[in-house]
Enzyme design. Sequence first.
Site, PDB file in Angstrom:
ATOM      1  N   HIS A   1      42.178  86.047  -0.235  1.00  0.00           N
ATOM      2  CA  HIS A   1      41.768  84.661  -0.435  1.00  0.00           C
ATOM      3  C   HIS A   1      42.225  83.777   0.724  1.00  0.00           C
ATOM      4  O   HIS A   1      41.460  82.948   1.229  1.00  0.00           O
ATOM      5  CB  HIS A   1      42.351  84.144  -1.750  1.00  0.00           C
ATOM      6  CG  HIS A   1      41.989  82.723  -2.058  1.00  0.00           C
ATOM      7  ND1 HIS A   1      42.752  81.646  -1.630  1.00  0.00           N
ATOM      8  CD2 HIS A   1      40.941  82.190  -2.745  1.00  0.00           C
ATOM      9  CE1 HIS A   1      42.193  80.531  -2.038  1.00  0.00           C
ATOM     10  NE2 HIS A   1      41.096  80.822  -2.715  1.00  0.00           N
TER      11      HIS A   1
ATOM     12  N   ASN B   1      39.842  89.519   5.343  1.00  0.00           N
ATOM     13  CA  ASN B   1      40.131  90.889   5.767  1.00  0.00           C
ATOM     14  C   ASN B   1      40.580  90.839   7.226  1.00  0.00           C
ATOM     15  O   ASN B   1      39.764  90.640   8.125  1.00  0.00           O
ATOM     16  CB  ASN B   1      38.887  91.765   5.607  1.00  0.00           C
ATOM     17  CG  ASN B   1      39.139  93.223   5.958  1.00  0.00           C
ATOM     18  OD1 ASN B   1      40.151  93.570   6.558  1.00  0.00           O
ATOM     19  ND2 ASN B   1      38.207  94.083   5.586  1.00  0.00           N
TER      20      ASN B   1
ATOM     21  N   HIS C   1      56.061  97.747  -5.796  1.00  0.00           N
ATOM     22  CA  HIS C   1      55.154  96.810  -5.122  1.00  0.00           C
ATOM     23  C   HIS C   1      53.988  97.573  -4.488  1.00  0.00           C
ATOM     24  O   HIS C   1      54.172  98.662  -3.935  1.00  0.00           O
ATOM     25  CB  HIS C   1      55.903  96.003  -4.056  1.00  0.00           C
ATOM     26  CG  HIS C   1      57.107  95.292  -4.571  1.00  0.00           C
ATOM     27  ND1 HIS C   1      57.028  94.163  -5.356  1.00  0.00           N
ATOM     28  CD2 HIS C   1      58.437  95.579  -4.427  1.00  0.00           C
ATOM     29  CE1 HIS C   1      58.253  93.761  -5.666  1.00  0.00           C
ATOM     30  NE2 HIS C   1      59.123  94.597  -5.124  1.00  0.00           N
TER      31      HIS C   1
ATOM     32  N   CYS D   1      40.517 100.238   9.618  1.00  0.00           N
ATOM     33  CA  CYS D   1      41.472  99.359   8.937  1.00  0.00           C
ATOM     34  C   CYS D   1      42.748 100.047   8.480  1.00  0.00           C
ATOM     35  O   CYS D   1      43.674  99.379   8.015  1.00  0.00           O
ATOM     36  CB  CYS D   1      40.788  98.699   7.735  1.00  0.00           C
ATOM     37  SG  CYS D   1      39.400  97.631   8.183  1.00  0.00           S
TER      38      CYS D   1
ATOM     39  N   HIS E   1      45.002  97.468   0.980  1.00  0.00           N
ATOM     40  CA  HIS E   1      44.194  96.856   2.043  1.00  0.00           C
ATOM     41  C   HIS E   1      43.112  95.936   1.487  1.00  0.00           C
ATOM     42  O   HIS E   1      42.406  96.279   0.530  1.00  0.00           O
ATOM     43  CB  HIS E   1      43.556  97.939   2.897  1.00  0.00           C
ATOM     44  CG  HIS E   1      42.489  97.447   3.805  1.00  0.00           C
ATOM     45  ND1 HIS E   1      42.719  96.473   4.754  1.00  0.00           N
ATOM     46  CD2 HIS E   1      41.167  97.757   3.898  1.00  0.00           C
ATOM     47  CE1 HIS E   1      41.588  96.213   5.391  1.00  0.00           C
ATOM     48  NE2 HIS E   1      40.643  96.976   4.893  1.00  0.00           N
TER      49      HIS E   1
ATOM     50  N   HIS F   1      42.101 112.841   5.834  1.00  0.00           N
ATOM     51  CA  HIS F   1      40.916 112.593   6.660  1.00  0.00           C
ATOM     52  C   HIS F   1      39.770 113.464   6.146  1.00  0.00           C
ATOM     53  O   HIS F   1      39.902 114.678   6.048  1.00  0.00           O
ATOM     54  CB  HIS F   1      41.232 112.954   8.119  1.00  0.00           C
ATOM     55  CG  HIS F   1      40.323 112.322   9.120  1.00  0.00           C
ATOM     56  ND1 HIS F   1      38.948 112.367   9.019  1.00  0.00           N
ATOM     57  CD2 HIS F   1      40.600 111.624  10.250  1.00  0.00           C
ATOM     58  CE1 HIS F   1      38.416 111.723  10.056  1.00  0.00           C
ATOM     59  NE2 HIS F   1      39.397 111.270  10.815  1.00  0.00           N
TER      60      HIS F   1
END
Length: 473
Positions: free
Chosen positions: A401, A405, A368, A205, A372, A284
């Site tokens: 909402h 995802n 802002h 993702c 994710h 990572h």
Amino acid sequence: MGLEDYLINLLLLTLTVPMAAKATFEKAHRLWLLEQRADSMLVATAFVAFLVSAIIAARYIIARPVPVYLLDHSCYRPPNRLKLKSRTILDLVKQSGEFDDSAVKFMGKIMERSGLGDETFVPEAMLHVPRKRSIAASREESELLMFGALEDLFRNSGIGPGAIDILIVNCSLFSPAPSLPAMIVSKYRMSKTDFRTYNLSGLGCSAEVIAIGLAKDLLQVHRDSYALVVSTENITRNGYVGNDKSMLMPNCLFRLGTAAVLLSNKPGDEKSAKYRLGKLVRTHRGADDESYKCVYQQEDGRGSVGVSLARDLPRIAGEGLKTHLGALGPLVLPTAEQLRLLASLARKKFFEPGAKTYIPNFKLAFEHFCIHTGGRAVIDVLEKTLSLSPVHVEASRMTLHRFGNTSSSSVWYELAYIEAKGRMRGGDRVWQLAFGSGLKCNSAVWVALRDVAPPAVSPWAECIDEYPVSTSA
């Protein structure tokens, strides 16, 4: 004076004048040569100094990062026929006969607490019982999403597919042959001789930030170019069919969504661009076995393929976030915040080992936040850890909402929400933060170059006035 003395003096004068003149000339000549050598050395020194300065200036100009501008972005809103309520989705799951009662009940509880609303979108294949899982159906899903996002982007930006120099597509779980970039090239007849395409898969993702990073690197090398990044995912062939609860979670959260982003390194585009790319940080933790396997595609005991989520995923992700913030903080935080953090670390190391580490105030670095939409729990943890207000996580909660995802494209739906609300002002800084399998934690920072008016074409255009809504369980 006698004649004899006069003649002697005349003879001596005749002999000494030429000798004196010669000596004077030779001395003058030597002085002239020395002066010429000095002038030559000065000229040579000046030339060498100029050459060195020119080389240094040229190296600086060449090595200086080329600014990367975001001209426009588009997030696809699927057709209403693919919009399903959670209850309807659960009914289809029951009708399929592919899950036992315990699995169905578990998915029902997850959906109730997920933070997803009743207007998310599912693939066409999911409307059929039994569900379609063919390559053809998967291609249809990818074509619908990618072409839909691209059509909006080309129309809104005024830049057609023929102008694109670099194309990057990221999709974790669907990598057919020909590739997804080839699918786009075929659709839009993109035939530049030096056209470059890249296909990124298996990155989870947070792949959107990786794709943006690749585009940035390519734009440092290929001047006067447009780069197109498409972030998508494919659900048709990747829904899990089985009863292993660790692999059922993705079925409950993932929905349709795709984003297309148009980037440029052309100096003339700065005036028309929406944003400039700032810092880009990737961490990572794959060297750690626990982190590597916390999000893991595998087969269950019956041979059904799915993505397993570890029980300790929240803790593992928290450790990954801590590492990531340590890498990002020095690049974006004000000096005062960095000093506070340093003092906190020193106190913990040398004086109070049990003391809590100071969490820097990232609200001083960004206006802002696009976090994710991995799920309600992910947003809750980050809101608490970073001491964010409900407004700061509003875009994330509302995107979860409204669209669920959508994997790597979710941070772009969040940015679209902020724009649709008319909240973006020139100079504002945007933090896109995403987690991915591996475990990866990646951030992209954007700086608004102007006030961004609510776009006419947006996935939020028809419903923005209805938001925010309550998403409490």
